[in-house]
Design a protein around this motif. Sequence first.
Motif, PDB file in Angstrom:
ATOM      1  N   ALA A 226       0.736  -1.174   0.077  1.00  0.00           N
ATOM      2  CA  ALA A 226       0.092  -0.106   0.080  1.00  0.00           C
ATOM      3  C   ALA A 226       0.920   1.225  -0.129  1.00  0.00           C
ATOM      4  O   ALA A 226       0.768   2.144  -0.964  1.00  0.00           O
ATOM      5  N   GLU A 227       1.925   1.239   0.857  1.00  0.00           N
ATOM      6  CA  GLU A 227       2.930   2.531   0.814  1.00  0.00           C
ATOM      7  C   GLU A 227       3.489   2.536  -0.410  1.00  0.00           C
ATOM      8  O   GLU A 227       3.730   3.462  -1.032  1.00  0.00           O
ATOM      9  N   TRP A 228       3.783   1.510  -0.992  1.00  0.00           N
ATOM     10  CA  TRP A 228       4.652   1.277  -2.395  1.00  0.00           C
ATOM     11  C   TRP A 228       3.481   2.105  -3.456  1.00  0.00           C
ATOM     12  O   TRP A 228       4.132   2.778  -4.484  1.00  0.00           O
ATOM     13  N   LEU A 229       2.283   1.505  -3.366  1.00  0.00           N
ATOM     14  CA  LEU A 229       1.434   2.149  -4.318  1.00  0.00           C
ATOM     15  C   LEU A 229       1.351   3.708  -4.240  1.00  0.00           C
ATOM     16  O   LEU A 229       1.185   4.383  -5.188  1.00  0.00           O
ATOM     17  N   ALA A 230       1.333   4.087  -2.985  1.00  0.00           N
ATOM     18  CA  ALA A 230       1.279   5.658  -2.882  1.00  0.00           C
ATOM     19  C   ALA A 230       2.639   6.176  -3.457  1.00  0.00           C
ATOM     20  O   ALA A 230       2.488   7.375  -4.205  1.00  0.00           O
ATOM     21  N   PHE A 231       3.514   5.419  -3.342  1.00  0.00           N
ATOM     22  CA  PHE A 231       5.038   6.014  -3.887  1.00  0.00           C
ATOM     23  C   PHE A 231       4.808   6.073  -5.619  1.00  0.00           C
ATOM     24  O   PHE A 231       5.304   7.177  -6.151  1.00  0.00           O
ATOM     25  N   ILE A 232       4.119   5.167  -6.291  1.00  0.00           N
ATOM     26  CA  ILE A 232       3.981   5.113  -7.520  1.00  0.00           C
ATOM     27  C   ILE A 232       3.083   6.333  -7.911  1.00  0.00           C
ATOM     28  O   ILE A 232       3.241   6.856  -8.804  1.00  0.00           O
ATOM     29  N   ALA A 233       2.059   6.405  -7.292  1.00  0.00           N
ATOM     30  CA  ALA A 233       1.043   7.394  -7.595  1.00  0.00           C
ATOM     31  C   ALA A 233       1.307   8.906  -7.460  1.00  0.00           C
ATOM     32  O   ALA A 233       1.040   9.803  -8.342  1.00  0.00           O
ATOM     33  N   ASP A 234       2.511   9.137  -6.715  1.00  0.00           N
ATOM     34  CA  ASP A 234       3.110  10.389  -6.235  1.00  0.00           C
ATOM     35  C   ASP A 234       4.241  10.530  -7.311  1.00  0.00           C
ATOM     36  O   ASP A 234       5.058  11.475  -7.374  1.00  0.00           O
ATOM     37  N   ARG A 277      -0.418 -15.940 -10.652  1.00  0.00           N
ATOM     38  CA  ARG A 277      -0.613 -14.474 -10.499  1.00  0.00           C
ATOM     39  C   ARG A 277      -1.913 -14.172  -9.682  1.00  0.00           C
ATOM     40  O   ARG A 277      -3.011 -14.869  -9.683  1.00  0.00           O
ATOM     41  N   GLN A 278      -1.689 -13.141  -8.704  1.00  0.00           N
ATOM     42  CA  GLN A 278      -2.285 -12.812  -7.789  1.00  0.00           C
ATOM     43  C   GLN A 278      -2.725 -11.501  -7.636  1.00  0.00           C
ATOM     44  O   GLN A 278      -1.767 -10.458  -7.963  1.00  0.00           O
ATOM     45  N   PRO A 279      -3.639 -10.822  -7.179  1.00  0.00           N
ATOM     46  CA  PRO A 279      -3.730  -9.150  -6.807  1.00  0.00           C
ATOM     47  C   PRO A 279      -2.917  -8.815  -5.871  1.00  0.00           C
ATOM     48  O   PRO A 279      -2.503  -9.708  -4.908  1.00  0.00           O
ATOM     49  N   VAL A 280      -2.261  -7.971  -5.854  1.00  0.00           N
ATOM     50  CA  VAL A 280      -1.443  -7.117  -4.994  1.00  0.00           C
ATOM     51  C   VAL A 280      -2.175  -7.156  -3.484  1.00  0.00           C
ATOM     52  O   VAL A 280      -3.114  -6.423  -3.672  1.00  0.00           O
ATOM     53  N   GLU A 281      -1.636  -7.516  -2.673  1.00  0.00           N
ATOM     54  CA  GLU A 281      -1.971  -7.386  -1.257  1.00  0.00           C
ATOM     55  C   GLU A 281      -1.485  -6.063  -0.682  1.00  0.00           C
ATOM     56  O   GLU A 281      -0.540  -6.079  -0.322  1.00  0.00           O
ATOM     57  N   PRO A 282      -2.351  -5.132  -0.308  1.00  0.00           N
ATOM     58  CA  PRO A 282      -2.162  -3.861   0.108  1.00  0.00           C
ATOM     59  C   PRO A 282      -1.160  -3.987   1.582  1.00  0.00           C
ATOM     60  O   PRO A 282      -0.402  -3.353   1.703  1.00  0.00           O
ATOM     61  N   ALA A 283      -1.471  -4.762   2.413  1.00  0.00           N
ATOM     62  CA  ALA A 283      -1.036  -4.867   3.762  1.00  0.00           C
ATOM     63  C   ALA A 283       0.220  -5.860   3.786  1.00  0.00           C
ATOM     64  O   ALA A 283       0.826  -5.664   4.665  1.00  0.00           O
ATOM     65  N   ALA A 284       0.670  -6.577   2.859  1.00  0.00           N
ATOM     66  CA  ALA A 284       1.827  -7.235   2.611  1.00  0.00           C
ATOM     67  C   ALA A 284       3.025  -6.493   2.525  1.00  0.00           C
ATOM     68  O   ALA A 284       3.043  -5.495   1.804  1.00  0.00           O
ATOM     69  N   PRO A 285       4.162  -7.031   2.801  1.00  0.00           N
ATOM     70  CA  PRO A 285       5.509  -6.315   2.431  1.00  0.00           C
ATOM     71  C   PRO A 285       5.668  -6.427   0.992  1.00  0.00           C
ATOM     72  O   PRO A 285       5.577  -7.072   0.293  1.00  0.00           O
TER      73      PRO A 285
END
Length: 420
Positions: A226-234, A277-285
């Motif tokens: 989830a934190e990495w997704l924020a990095f991508i979005a920014d 192939r799996q959805p990215v789990e936001p809470a996982a490292p």
Amino acid sequence: MDGPQPVLQNPLVLLFQTVRTQTEALIDGLSDADATVQSMDDASPAKWHLAHTTWFFETMVLAPHASGYRVFDPAFDFLFNSYYETLGARLARPRRGMLSRPSLAAILDYRRHVTDAVIALLVGGAPKAVADLIELGCQHEQQHQELLLTDILHLFAQNPLASCFREPDPAPTKAAAPPAVRFIPFNGGITRIGHAGQGFAFDCEGPDHEVLIESFRLADRLVTNAEWLAFIADGGYRDPLLWLSDGWAAVKEGGWTAPLYWQERDGEFQTMTLHGRQPVEPAAPVTHVSYFEADAFATWAGKRLPTEAEWEHAARPLPIAGNFAGSERLTPLPATPGEGLRQMFGDVWEWTRSAYLPYPRFRPAAGAVGEYNGKFMSGQFVLRGGSCATPEGHVRATYRNFFPPHARWQFSGLRLAEDI
């Protein structure tokens, strides 16, 4: 004393048999083709891992120390030597995937031949120096168990079928969002790092020595998807001010826009795993990120990566427990609620900001085994803690993994640190 070791008082036979069995269990369900193909220059076929770890025991232990031992096939010296210059010519690494022969069945015959001979040597009473080489061979094979898993994942990720290597057990469930990251303070001063005392360690883990560290804070958990997704979005992959020069060059050359194996489909990210192939789990490292990406993320977050001395200083009092390969999850798991440092062992290897260099007073071992670690102390960065693909019981607080800063196919992630 360099005398025979009584087998009944020596757990080495059990360790050796267990490690050999575990390696072969990893290829259960793989076809000969699965075990032969090489997906990139840095990876090796599963069949080669099976053979190379066997060659290690044959070449380092049996040939020089087992009287009357019959070499299985002299040609294997060329095929399955990895990087030991002192032991002769070898097949170039990028060509390992060209070995359609020997077959997987023949490699398994080779393994049985060598396994039986090593057990006979141990039962006959191996001198301590030979027993130490066998223990090194077991630890070496455990490293290749992890490499075998990461290389299979990379191989399967190249196929549009996105095949499943192992069914998830138990089935994954949606995890709750982890609590906000907390930073735990550690006082500066002189501390000792490195291996000392009893128990196995690789040569690069010692000698133990004193280091001076400044006071610092260490994140209580790993950085999440989830934190990495924020990095991508920014715009993290588009801002050169966040990146080291070589890192920015790697971003442009490789077209990096997300961690390795991530694909965006219909506005959501999926990732390739050993379960398909799996959805990215936001809470996982987050995993499968390079040192360059980890450093850029830390800069974006206003933090930094810990040094390996800081990481070891924080990890030393902790139990070596976590999500290792023995859990059979084979994927990083979200942090569980709790106080203090979590996920220090298992889940993902943690990049540090420390270059992989020799400790004070380090000397490589004599002979061919001296090529094991020391020759790579240039251009690499240290990772700590093990991963979900690391065999149970293989890592320690002093364990130093190392990879070049652009490497992404390992289960590598990060934990943040900050200065006080």
